[in-house]
Design a protein around this motif. Structure first.
Motif, PDB file in Angstrom:
ATOM      1  N   THR A 114      -3.756 -21.011 -14.459  1.00  0.00           N
ATOM      2  CA  THR A 114      -2.621 -20.123 -14.710  1.00  0.00           C
ATOM      3  C   THR A 114      -1.496 -20.883 -15.400  1.00  0.00           C
ATOM      4  OG1 THR A 114      -3.177 -18.743 -12.819  1.00  0.00           O
ATOM      5  CG2 THR A 114      -0.917 -18.609 -13.628  1.00  0.00           C
ATOM      6  N   LEU A 117      -2.415 -21.147 -19.001  1.00  0.00           N
ATOM      7  CA  LEU A 117      -2.361 -19.842 -19.660  1.00  0.00           C
ATOM      8  C   LEU A 117      -0.923 -19.393 -19.906  1.00  0.00           C
ATOM      9  CD1 LEU A 117      -5.209 -17.945 -17.817  1.00  0.00           C
ATOM     10  CD2 LEU A 117      -5.182 -18.676 -20.202  1.00  0.00           C
ATOM     11  N   LEU A 118      -0.027 -19.689 -18.968  1.00  0.00           N
ATOM     12  CA  LEU A 118       1.379 -19.326 -19.152  1.00  0.00           C
ATOM     13  C   LEU A 118       2.008 -20.082 -20.313  1.00  0.00           C
ATOM     14  CD1 LEU A 118       2.649 -19.236 -15.460  1.00  0.00           C
ATOM     15  CD2 LEU A 118       2.431 -17.296 -17.019  1.00  0.00           C
ATOM     16  N   LYS A 121      -0.048 -19.710 -25.733  1.00  0.00           N
ATOM     17  CA  LYS A 121      -0.238 -18.343 -26.185  1.00  0.00           C
ATOM     18  C   LYS A 121      -1.659 -18.102 -26.694  1.00  0.00           C
ATOM     19  CE  LYS A 121       2.270 -14.869 -28.737  1.00  0.00           C
ATOM     20  NZ  LYS A 121       3.400 -14.606 -29.603  1.00  0.00           N
ATOM     21  N   CYS A 124      -4.135 -17.478 -23.889  1.00  0.00           N
ATOM     22  CA  CYS A 124      -3.960 -16.127 -23.344  1.00  0.00           C
ATOM     23  C   CYS A 124      -4.619 -15.102 -24.254  1.00  0.00           C
ATOM     24  CB  CYS A 124      -2.477 -15.804 -23.221  1.00  0.00           C
ATOM     25  SG  CYS A 124      -1.821 -16.004 -21.575  1.00  0.00           S
ATOM     26  N   GLU A 125      -4.408 -15.230 -25.557  1.00  0.00           N
ATOM     27  CA  GLU A 125      -4.979 -14.285 -26.506  1.00  0.00           C
ATOM     28  C   GLU A 125      -6.503 -14.321 -26.480  1.00  0.00           C
ATOM     29  OE1 GLU A 125      -3.215 -15.371 -30.209  1.00  0.00           O
ATOM     30  OE2 GLU A 125      -1.273 -14.471 -29.698  1.00  0.00           O
ATOM     31  N   LEU A 128      -7.724 -12.667 -23.185  1.00  0.00           N
ATOM     32  CA  LEU A 128      -7.505 -11.230 -23.100  1.00  0.00           C
ATOM     33  C   LEU A 128      -8.275 -10.433 -24.157  1.00  0.00           C
ATOM     34  CD1 LEU A 128      -3.684 -11.189 -22.318  1.00  0.00           C
ATOM     35  CD2 LEU A 128      -5.583 -10.881 -20.731  1.00  0.00           C
TER      36      LEU A 128
END
Length: 130
Positions: A114, A117-118, A121, A124-125, A128
């Protein structure tokens, strides 16, 4: 991996604080093993690890944690820590320990990723979009 400037400062601070907590806790475990404290040796023996392995386990945990703490090697450190924490879960399963004993290694693993991921970017992309 470099951080993206478009990430809000609060998000970055949260990731650094969480990472700091994880790093401190894992370093305490590594130093317990390296110093061969009674708690570390007794715990390892109870889980079926020989006494001489405690020192080596401390070195592995120390190196993995330091790699995770350094921004340029955090991804490699996260992979190594995931393996370490997975080994902790597997050890508890093998010994038939109660489910709550597996809670902390699983939560630590989630927090390790986490934090990254925070902060990143692109990670995260990628996560997701799939």
């Amino acid at each position: 991996m470099t951080t993206n400037n478009n990430i809000p400062k609060l998000r970055l601070w949260i990731s650094y604080i969480l990472q700091g907590i994880i790093v401190i806790m894992l370093l305490m475990g590594a130093f317990n093993n390296l110093l061969m404290t009674e708690m570390a040796v007794t715990g390892a023996k109870e889980m079926g690890y020989p006494e001489y392995s405690v020192h080596y386990l401390g070195i592995i945990l120390l190196v993995s944690t330091l790699l995770y703490a350094i921004p340029k090697t955090a991804f490699i450190g996260a992979i190594l820590l995931t393996g370490w924490l997975g080994g902790a879960v597997a050890t508890h399963i093998i010994h038939g320990d109660p489910l709550y004993n597996m809670f902390f290694p699983i939560v630590f693993g989630i927090v390790v990723w986490t934090c990254l991921l925070l902060r990143h970017k692109k990670m995260c992309e990628v996560l997701l979009n799939r």
